[in-house]
Design a protein around this motif. Structure first.
Motif, PDB file in Angstrom:
ATOM      1  N   TYR A  84       1.082  -1.100  -0.159  1.00 20.69           N
ATOM      2  CA  TYR A  84      -0.148   0.031  -0.182  1.00 20.69           C
ATOM      3  C   TYR A  84       0.546   1.282   0.224  1.00 20.69           C
ATOM      4  O   TYR A  84       0.680   2.425  -0.657  1.00 20.69           O
ATOM      5  N   VAL A 114       1.215   3.997  -3.321  1.00 23.31           N
ATOM      6  CA  VAL A 114       0.864   5.441  -2.721  1.00 23.31           C
ATOM      7  C   VAL A 114       2.365   6.157  -3.660  1.00 23.31           C
ATOM      8  O   VAL A 114       1.610   7.451  -4.303  1.00 23.31           O
ATOM      9  N   SER A 115       2.618   6.060  -2.693  1.00 24.44           N
ATOM     10  CA  SER A 115       4.315   6.351  -3.116  1.00 24.44           C
ATOM     11  C   SER A 115       4.736   6.830  -4.854  1.00 24.44           C
ATOM     12  O   SER A 115       4.568   7.961  -5.107  1.00 24.44           O
ATOM     13  N   SER A 154      -2.024   0.207  -9.283  1.00 25.97           N
ATOM     14  CA  SER A 154      -4.351   0.236  -8.654  1.00 25.97           C
ATOM     15  C   SER A 154      -4.091  -1.608  -8.348  1.00 25.97           C
ATOM     16  O   SER A 154      -4.645  -1.203  -6.773  1.00 25.97           O
ATOM     17  N   ILE A 205      -2.651  -1.138  -4.999  1.00 24.55           N
ATOM     18  CA  ILE A 205      -3.092  -0.991  -3.688  1.00 24.55           C
ATOM     19  C   ILE A 205      -4.740  -1.651  -3.237  1.00 24.55           C
ATOM     20  O   ILE A 205      -4.959  -1.225  -2.199  1.00 24.55           O
ATOM     21  N   ALA A 221      -8.713   3.166  -0.433  1.00 24.47           N
ATOM     22  CA  ALA A 221      -8.022   2.716  -1.003  1.00 24.47           C
ATOM     23  C   ALA A 221      -7.894   3.863  -1.834  1.00 24.47           C
ATOM     24  O   ALA A 221      -7.228   4.370  -2.929  1.00 24.47           O
ATOM     25  N   SER A 268      -6.932   7.065  -2.196  1.00 27.84           N
ATOM     26  CA  SER A 268      -5.697   7.083  -1.656  1.00 27.84           C
ATOM     27  C   SER A 268      -4.940   7.592  -3.119  1.00 27.84           C
ATOM     28  O   SER A 268      -4.229   8.022  -3.755  1.00 27.84           O
ATOM     29  N   VAL A 269      -5.837   6.580  -3.860  1.00 22.78           N
ATOM     30  CA  VAL A 269      -5.343   6.447  -5.552  1.00 22.78           C
ATOM     31  C   VAL A 269      -5.183   7.629  -6.019  1.00 22.78           C
ATOM     32  O   VAL A 269      -4.791   8.865  -6.642  1.00 22.78           O
ATOM     33  N   THR A 287      -6.380  10.963  -4.446  1.00 21.77           N
ATOM     34  CA  THR A 287      -5.033  12.048  -3.986  1.00 21.77           C
ATOM     35  C   THR A 287      -3.671  11.969  -4.498  1.00 21.77           C
ATOM     36  O   THR A 287      -3.615  13.257  -4.514  1.00 21.77           O
ATOM     37  N   ALA A 288      -3.331  10.442  -4.510  1.00 23.73           N
ATOM     38  CA  ALA A 288      -2.204  10.673  -4.432  1.00 23.73           C
ATOM     39  C   ALA A 288      -2.319  11.111  -6.477  1.00 23.73           C
ATOM     40  O   ALA A 288      -1.393  11.684  -6.812  1.00 23.73           O
ATOM     41  N   ARG A 289      -2.169  10.396  -7.253  1.00 29.40           N
ATOM     42  CA  ARG A 289      -2.440  11.060  -8.784  1.00 29.40           C
ATOM     43  C   ARG A 289      -2.916  12.637  -8.571  1.00 29.40           C
ATOM     44  O   ARG A 289      -2.081  13.881  -9.182  1.00 29.40           O
TER      45      ARG A 289
END
Length: 481
Positions: free
Chosen positions: A263, A267-268, A375, A378, A390, A393-394, A396-398
């Motif tokens: 995870y 994300v990173s 994806s 994650i 989760a 998170s995808v 937001t990270a994008r």
């Protein structure tokens, strides 16, 4: 048609429209500046308002979906989005339009935060990569189709059409979701189902202030008191958020998720990949129009090389990851993206356009190879009751990666081009083509360096962890790999 495919159609349609919203307004900013007689640094808030709100509340929106049912929250998002489209077209002042964009962005956040979670729940693990690969290709297509569609609308209609023409599409997305998506049971966690309001507020303050500082750093000055103050405020808000979440009964983000390597690495590496890749959408119009003399229509067709590759290859990449696993596939994809960006740093004013598109195709192929398994990694690393988190998170990270990459690319382009020309112009378009080319190639080189950081992050990915059910408010300890 099986339920899982109906569900995928509904989510993909909504994802395309939601992600296109981020970019379709950008092409209208010069028109809005003329219509409202406002300077560009004021009009840019029409786009910035949406980015700030979506980035700030998407994780909270995902948690709300976990707690109260994802279909309900997803459809509510489309209701808000559609109403926002309609009222935005009636704005009489730029301030009203900005306020309506804040409202509309709430709907976008509710929708995109729960889309991947709905798909993940509908598909069995052995087909999850293929399904998420399809939604990933739609994300890329939406982000890069927006400027093309917006430009075509503005050529024949007023700026209001950017909004009211999309309202019926919002109704279609709402209808598809209502008909094709099954209700999901609310979270069965033995905890309070109240939303973590303090966590949501501190998270919004952390992300929105950091995004605002990154987005406006170039125009306001990176060393200005306002930008430094925003970064300091974001750091303080982050400390408060971590403190709140460590004590919350039902936190927005269970901090234990970041102890799960797949995870945290997913994300990173996603954020770093988009920080590098986002340079393409910003730099290519300057290169093609100011250096090569291409029209806006020709520019759009050339840039479409990247999403075309994503549309064609992402589902295939997903099937490959379903069959063979995704630990090394993600790293291979980022390597290709980095190579493509590095090759873009070697272009000049005489590079055949076919070779330019070939370089862009490498970036598109690499993104396709990376996105689907990343994806799936994650989404597959969290328990069912955390799928909304989760999924959010995808997104937001994008968003964070895109904002950071755009800020970096714009700062390098302006700085290097101004130095090369020997003077600072009010607009990049006022600089000579040779200076702009120097700035473009330097920015692509920096983007390749950032993307290569994602290679390092992805190399720490272990075997896919099996999700665990968290006791009470916290996710179980890290999975042994």
């Amino acid at each position: 048609m099986e339920y899982k495919w109906r569900c995928l159609i509904a989510v993909c349609f909504g994802t395309f429209m939601a992600t296109m919203d981020f970019s379709i307004v950008n092409v209208a900013l010069p028109t809005l500046s003329r219509e409202f007689d406002k300077p560009p640094d004021t009009v840019v808030w029409v786009a910035l308002a949406s980015s700030l709100m979506v980035t700030g509340i998407t994780l909270t929106a995902g948690r709300i979906g976990d707690l109260y049912g994802r279909k309900r929250v997803y459809i509510t998002g489309w209701v808000i989005f559609t109403v926002g489209m309609l009222v935005a077209s009636f704005a009489q002042t730029i301030e009203q339009l900005i306020a309506f964009r804040f409202f509309q962005a709430i709907g976008v956040a509710l929708a995109i935060a729960n889309g991947n979670a709905i798909v993940t729940e509908a598909f069995p693990p052995e087909q999850r990569g293929q399904a998420l690969g399809t939604t990933g290709s739609v994300v890329g297509a939406g982000l890069m189709t927006g400027p093309i569609v917006g430009g075509l609308i503005l050529e024949g209609l007023s700026w209001q059409a950017i909004f009211y023409l999309r309202a019926p599409i919002g109704l279609i997305a709402m209808t598809l979701a209502f008909l094709f998506i099954r209700p999901s049971a609310p979270s069965s966690e033995l905890t309070s189902r109240k939303v973590d309001i303090p966590g949501a507020i501190t998270l919004f303050a952390t992300l929105s202030s950091a995004l605002l500082a990154v987005n406006r750093g170039t125009s306001w000055g990176w060393g200005s008191p306002v930008i430094l103050g925003l970064f300091a405020f974001s750091a303080c808000a982050l400390a408060s958020f971590l403190r709140v979440e460590s004590r919350a009964v039902s936190p927005v983000i269970a901090l234990g998720l970041f102890k799960v390597r797949s995870y945290a690495v997913g994300v990173s590496s996603l954020a770093l990949n988009f920080a590098g890749q986002s340079a393409v959408t910003f730099l290519m119009p300057f290169y093609l129009q100011q250096v090569r003399g291409y029209s806006t229509g020709q520019t759009g067709l050339v840039i479409a090389t990247v999403p075309s590759m994503m549309l064609l290859l992402s589902p295939i990449s997903g099937r490959v990851s379903d069959r063979f696993g995704f630990r090394h596939q993600t790293t291979a994809g980022i390597v290709l993206v980095s190579i493509g960006l590095l090759l873009m740093s070697t272009i000049d004013a005489s590079t055949p356009i076919g070779l330019v598109m070939a370089r862009l195709a490498v970036i598109g192929v690499g993104t396709s190879i990376f996105m689907s398994p990343n994806s799936a990694s994650i989404m597959g690393s969290v328990p069912k009751e955390r799928l909304g988190t989760a999924s959010a998170s995808v997104a937001t990270a994008r968003n964070i990666g895109n904002a950071t990459g755009l800020a970096m690319a714009s700062a390098i382009l302006v700085g290097v081009a101004s130095t090369s020309a020997g003077f600072t112009a009010a607009r990049v378009a006022d600089l000579p083509a040779e200076a702009i080319l120097d700035g473009v190639t330097a920015a692509f080189l920096a983007a390749a360096a950032v993307s290569s950081l994602a290679i390092v992050a992805s190399s720490f990915r272990g075997k896919q962890a099996r999700p665990v059910t968290p006791p009470a408010a916290q996710v179980a300890p890290a999975i042994q790999e």
